[in-house]
Scaffold this motif. Structure first.
Motif, PDB file in Angstrom:
ATOM      1  N   GLY A  66     -11.124 -14.142   0.170  1.00 58.25           N
ATOM      2  CA  GLY A  66      -9.968 -13.449  -0.399  1.00 58.25           C
ATOM      3  C   GLY A  66     -10.382 -12.179  -1.121  1.00 58.25           C
ATOM      4  N   LEU A  67     -11.459 -12.257  -1.891  1.00 57.18           N
ATOM      5  CA  LEU A  67     -11.971 -11.076  -2.605  1.00 57.18           C
ATOM      6  C   LEU A  67     -12.430  -9.997  -1.631  1.00 57.18           C
ATOM      7  N   LEU A  68     -13.092 -10.401  -0.559  1.00 60.75           N
ATOM      8  CA  LEU A  68     -13.534  -9.431   0.450  1.00 60.75           C
ATOM      9  C   LEU A  68     -12.347  -8.732   1.108  1.00 60.75           C
ATOM     10  N   VAL A  69     -11.300  -9.481   1.393  1.00 57.81           N
ATOM     11  CA  VAL A  69     -10.095  -8.896   1.987  1.00 57.81           C
ATOM     12  C   VAL A  69      -9.473  -7.883   1.030  1.00 57.81           C
ATOM     13  N   VAL A  70      -9.418  -8.216  -0.248  1.00 55.88           N
ATOM     14  CA  VAL A  70      -8.845  -7.307  -1.243  1.00 55.88           C
ATOM     15  C   VAL A  70      -9.648  -6.010  -1.300  1.00 55.88           C
ATOM     16  N   VAL A  71     -10.977  -6.106  -1.325  1.00 53.22           N
ATOM     17  CA  VAL A  71     -11.821  -4.906  -1.370  1.00 53.22           C
ATOM     18  C   VAL A  71     -11.567  -4.040  -0.129  1.00 53.22           C
ATOM     19  N   ILE A  72     -11.533  -4.664   1.037  1.00 49.80           N
ATOM     20  CA  ILE A  72     -11.287  -3.919   2.279  1.00 49.80           C
ATOM     21  C   ILE A  72      -9.903  -3.279   2.249  1.00 49.80           C
ATOM     22  N   ASP A  73      -8.886  -4.023   1.820  1.00 51.71           N
ATOM     23  CA  ASP A  73      -7.528  -3.477   1.750  1.00 51.71           C
ATOM     24  C   ASP A  73      -7.453  -2.284   0.810  1.00 51.71           C
ATOM     25  N   ILE A  74      -8.053  -2.389  -0.343  1.00 49.10           N
ATOM     26  CA  ILE A  74      -8.008  -1.274  -1.303  1.00 49.10           C
ATOM     27  C   ILE A  74      -8.737  -0.056  -0.732  1.00 49.10           C
ATOM     28  N   LEU A  75      -9.851  -0.269  -0.055  1.00 48.85           N
ATOM     29  CA  LEU A  75     -10.552   0.848   0.584  1.00 48.85           C
ATOM     30  C   LEU A  75      -9.681   1.498   1.663  1.00 48.85           C
ATOM     31  N   LEU A  76      -9.027   0.677   2.466  1.00 52.87           N
ATOM     32  CA  LEU A  76      -8.134   1.224   3.492  1.00 52.87           C
ATOM     33  C   LEU A  76      -6.982   2.008   2.867  1.00 52.87           C
ATOM     34  N   ILE A  77      -6.409   1.456   1.793  1.00 53.70           N
ATOM     35  CA  ILE A  77      -5.310   2.146   1.107  1.00 53.70           C
ATOM     36  C   ILE A  77      -5.789   3.496   0.575  1.00 53.70           C
ATOM     37  N   LYS A  78      -6.986   3.539   0.028  1.00 58.71           N
ATOM     38  CA  LYS A  78      -7.513   4.771  -0.563  1.00 58.71           C
ATOM     39  C   LYS A  78      -7.888   5.819   0.481  1.00 58.71           C
ATOM     40  N   PHE A  79      -8.411   5.379   1.627  1.00 57.17           N
ATOM     41  CA  PHE A  79      -8.957   6.338   2.578  1.00 57.17           C
ATOM     42  C   PHE A  79      -8.066   6.648   3.778  1.00 57.17           C
ATOM     43  N   LEU A  80      -7.108   5.799   4.064  1.00 56.75           N
ATOM     44  CA  LEU A  80      -6.184   6.087   5.168  1.00 56.75           C
ATOM     45  C   LEU A  80      -4.977   6.855   4.650  1.00 56.75           C
ATOM     46  N   HIS A  81      -4.404   7.642   5.526  1.00 59.44           N
ATOM     47  CA  HIS A  81      -3.173   8.349   5.163  1.00 59.44           C
ATOM     48  C   HIS A  81      -2.101   7.320   4.842  1.00 59.44           C
ATOM     49  N   GLU A  82      -1.287   7.594   3.862  1.00 56.61           N
ATOM     50  CA  GLU A  82      -0.283   6.636   3.382  1.00 56.61           C
ATOM     51  C   GLU A  82       0.652   6.149   4.482  1.00 56.61           C
ATOM     52  N   LYS A  83       0.951   7.005   5.460  1.00 48.28           N
ATOM     53  CA  LYS A  83       1.873   6.593   6.529  1.00 48.28           C
ATOM     54  C   LYS A  83       1.345   5.403   7.324  1.00 48.28           C
ATOM     55  N   HIS A  84       0.014   5.249   7.363  1.00 44.82           N
ATOM     56  CA  HIS A  84      -0.582   4.136   8.106  1.00 44.82           C
ATOM     57  C   HIS A  84      -0.512   2.818   7.338  1.00 44.82           C
ATOM     58  N   TYR A  85      -0.350   2.899   6.042  1.00 45.09           N
ATOM     59  CA  TYR A  85      -0.385   1.701   5.213  1.00 45.09           C
ATOM     60  C   TYR A  85       0.929   1.483   4.468  1.00 45.09           C
ATOM     61  N   ASP A  86       1.961   2.172   4.901  1.00 48.32           N
ATOM     62  CA  ASP A  86       3.259   2.087   4.225  1.00 48.32           C
ATOM     63  C   ASP A  86       4.105   0.974   4.822  1.00 48.32           C
ATOM     64  N   ASP A  87       4.493   0.022   3.987  1.00 50.39           N
ATOM     65  CA  ASP A  87       5.341  -1.088   4.437  1.00 50.39           C
ATOM     66  C   ASP A  87       6.806  -0.843   4.088  1.00 50.39           C
ATOM     67  N   GLY A  88       7.159   0.413   3.890  1.00 51.74           N
ATOM     68  CA  GLY A  88       8.524   0.747   3.507  1.00 51.74           C
ATOM     69  C   GLY A  88       8.729   0.660   2.003  1.00 51.74           C
ATOM     70  N   GLY A  89       7.639   0.546   1.276  1.00 54.21           N
ATOM     71  CA  GLY A  89       7.713   0.494  -0.182  1.00 54.21           C
ATOM     72  C   GLY A  89       8.068  -0.864  -0.753  1.00 54.21           C
ATOM     73  N   ILE A  90       8.135  -1.878   0.087  1.00 49.67           N
ATOM     74  CA  ILE A  90       8.551  -3.209  -0.373  1.00 49.67           C
ATOM     75  C   ILE A  90       7.560  -3.773  -1.391  1.00 49.67           C
ATOM     76  N   ASN A  91       6.266  -3.759  -1.042  1.00 48.15           N
ATOM     77  CA  ASN A  91       5.276  -4.307  -1.961  1.00 48.15           C
ATOM     78  C   ASN A  91       5.272  -3.571  -3.295  1.00 48.15           C
ATOM     79  N   SER A  92       5.327  -2.247  -3.246  1.00 50.08           N
ATOM     80  CA  SER A  92       5.359  -1.470  -4.491  1.00 50.08           C
ATOM     81  C   SER A  92       6.579  -1.826  -5.329  1.00 50.08           C
TER      82      SER A  92
END
Length: 192
Positions: A66-92
């Motif tokens: 679970g911790l590894l997934v979180v680290v990978i997700d945060i890295l993806l969020i930081k380095f990918l353009h927001e349009k690729h990681y946007d879920d329509g703002g639901i999580n936010s």
């Protein structure tokens, strides 16, 4: 009359309505899990036997992945353009609208209900691949976002595999909880 998209429907909901719908979906998952277990399991206590308090397995096969997934997700969020990681703002919207203790509680409810249904009942009865694919499909808002779709598919197969090798729902629940809780905190504190 034009049919509204999921995004348009979500935008019309208040934060409170969005959170209530989230809880309603989790209640449906729990009721569905209990109902299906009555028909699919030979004995009523079979569902309860899937929970085993094994701290070693919970830590190494639940929390650490679970911790590894979180680290990978945060890295993806930081380095990918927001349009690729946007879920329509639901999580936010969900995580910004609630307190940290509420994030803890909602993560616990989600991880328990979804793992009870998808791993405890569906994977136990129909297998690892079917349960993992169904879990990913239930997160249908990710289907049009390739990064989110791949992410939820890999996550589903990872959690399903951890359950497969341990046969312990507390392992998959702890992995799911770790991911949801820590990403919820991240969204609450660090995401715009």
């Amino acid at each position: 009359m034009k049919k509204m998209s999921q995004g348009e429907i979500i935008k019309k909901l208040t934060d409170r309505e969005l959170i209530l719908n989230l809880y309603l979906s989790q209640i449906i998952f729990i009721v569905l899990a209990i109902t299906l277990s009555i028909f699919l399991f030979d004995r009523h206590e079979s569902l309860f036997k899937l929970f085993e308090w094994n701290v070693n397995d919970i830590f190494w096969f639940g929390i650490v992945p679970g911790l590894l997934v979180v680290v990978i997700d945060i890295l993806l969020i930081k380095f990918l353009h927001e349009k690729h990681y946007d879920d329509g703002g639901i999580n936010s919207r969900i995580f910004k609208a609630i307190s940290v203790p509420h994030i803890f509680f909602i993560s616990l409810v989600i991880s328990f209900s979804e793992e009870l249904l998808f791993r405890g009942v569906i994977q136990t009865s129909f297998g690892f691949i079917f349960a993992s694919l169904l879990f990913a499909l239930v997160h249908f808002r990710y289907l049009k976002k390739i990064v989110l779709l791949v992410s939820v598919l890999l996550l589903s197969f990872l959690i399903g595999y951890m359950y497969e090798i341990t046969e312990n729902l507390l392992v998959s629940i702890s992995a799911h909880f770790t991911i949801d809780f820590l990403l919820g905190i991240y969204y609450r504190l660090y995401r715009e």
